[in-house]
Design a protein around this motif. Structure first.
Motif, PDB file in Angstrom:
ATOM      1  N   GLU A   1     -22.208  23.669 -21.475  1.00 19.47           N
ATOM      2  CA  GLU A   1     -21.626  22.610 -21.700  1.00 19.47           C
ATOM      3  C   GLU A   1     -22.120  22.036 -23.143  1.00 19.47           C
ATOM      4  OE1 GLU A   1     -21.900  18.983 -18.921  1.00 19.47           O
ATOM      5  OE2 GLU A   1     -21.717  20.522 -17.308  1.00 19.47           O
TER       6      GLU A   1
ATOM      7  N   ARG B   1     -17.759  20.619 -14.320  1.00 17.93           N
ATOM      8  CA  ARG B   1     -17.861  19.473 -15.417  1.00 17.93           C
ATOM      9  C   ARG B   1     -16.646  18.781 -15.054  1.00 17.93           C
ATOM     10  NH1 ARG B   1     -17.904  20.266 -21.580  1.00 17.93           N
ATOM     11  NH2 ARG B   1     -15.858  21.230 -20.907  1.00 17.93           N
TER      12      ARG B   1
ATOM     13  N   ARG C   1     -16.523  17.187 -11.366  1.00 17.33           N
ATOM     14  CA  ARG C   1     -17.668  16.008 -11.465  1.00 17.33           C
ATOM     15  C   ARG C   1     -17.182  14.723 -12.332  1.00 17.33           C
ATOM     16  NH1 ARG C   1     -21.560  18.341 -15.139  1.00 17.33           N
ATOM     17  NH2 ARG C   1     -21.094  16.978 -16.776  1.00 17.33           N
ATOM     18  N   GLU C   2     -16.559  14.973 -13.340  1.00 20.09           N
ATOM     19  CA  GLU C   2     -16.087  13.888 -14.204  1.00 20.09           C
ATOM     20  C   GLU C   2     -14.664  13.411 -13.939  1.00 20.09           C
ATOM     21  OE1 GLU C   2     -15.999  15.284 -18.420  1.00 20.09           O
ATOM     22  OE2 GLU C   2     -18.189  15.126 -18.260  1.00 20.09           O
TER      23      GLU C   2
END
Length: 253
Positions: free
Chosen positions: A247, A216, A219-220
């Motif tokens: 998540e 995450r 990705r972010e």
């Protein structure tokens, strides 16, 4: 609690506002050394926000992983207290902000954390324990109200999420887990040594918990491509359902 103020003396306490937990973190100096005073309200004593739990995790990890030195702990009716010595280096978040490569550092961080033997690990951070914690937080109005369910349109309320998590809890493949393995909790020194902070959620948990957090983060904050590369380089096939579960579990914390 008296050793805490005696250790701080007349040093100036400066608020450190990094992070989103209910814990209060302040920094101070004694001579050339930097220290942190971290406190958690007594209501969180039986949760992973407890600084006494975090201190115990770090003391158990001493010699197994590079973590802050616990200098002092104390508690009273209102708070738990912990003083730690600062670790060297800079957080990976500063490298991310400066567009520096971080994928290999995340991979090494995951490798080091999951290499910690758990045969004698006394800390349970598994899904069942975390769900019990979430029930407690929800029941006492202590969840993070800044939640966002937009990625999961079938969920509307915290109660929806809790029910879904109970129904979808995975079969666990236990390893040692940091519990919040992100770029602000991993430091890299000038000698490329990795240090780990904020270990309140540390303990035995499914290996995909930390994988989900790293994925995450990449990705972010880095790029979807880096996140895909991270998954592709793992020594096992991706289990997207587990990543989603962890998540979702994190959303109300």
């Amino acid at each position: 609690m008296r050793p805490i103020p005696e250790f701080i003396g007349d040093a100036e306490l400066q608020l450190d506002d990094v992070g989103e937990s209910p814990c209060r973190v302040q920094r101070f100096r004694r001579g050339n050394e930097l220290y942190f005073l971290k406190t958690s309200p007594a209501v969180y004593a039986d949760t992973t926000y407890s600084v006494l739990r975090e201190a115990a995790v770090m003391q158990w990890l001493s010699g197994k992983l590079k973590v802050p030195e616990v200098v002092l702990t104390a508690q009273d009716e209102q708070q738990e207290y912990m003083i730690t010595r600062a670790v060297p280096g800079v957080p990976l978040s500063s490298l991310v902000e400066n567009k520096r490569p971080v994928l290999a550092l995340f991979q090494e961080a995951l490798r080091q954390v999951q290499a910690v033997p758990i045969a004698d690990c006394p800390f349970d951070s598994g899904a069942a324990a975390r769900l019990r914690e979430l029930v407690f937080l929800l029941g006492h109005g202590l969840i993070d109200e800044d939640y966002d369910f937009s990625a999961w349109p079938k969920l509307s309320t915290p109660q929806d999420l809790l029910a879904h998590l109970h129904a979808s809890a995975p079969q666990e493949d236990l390893v040692f887990s940091h519990g919040d393995l992100g770029d602000s909790n991993i430091f890299v020194s000038e000698r490329d040594e990795l240090y780990f902070i904020d270990l309140g959620r540390g303990g035995k948990a499914d290996r995909w918990l930390d994988i989900a957090f790293v994925h995450r983060n990449l990705r972010e904050d880095v790029s979807p491509r880096s996140a895909r590369q991270f998954l592709a380089a793992l020594d096992r096939p991706d289990v997207a359902a587990k990543r989603t579960f962890f998540e979702q579990l994190d959303e109300l914390f």
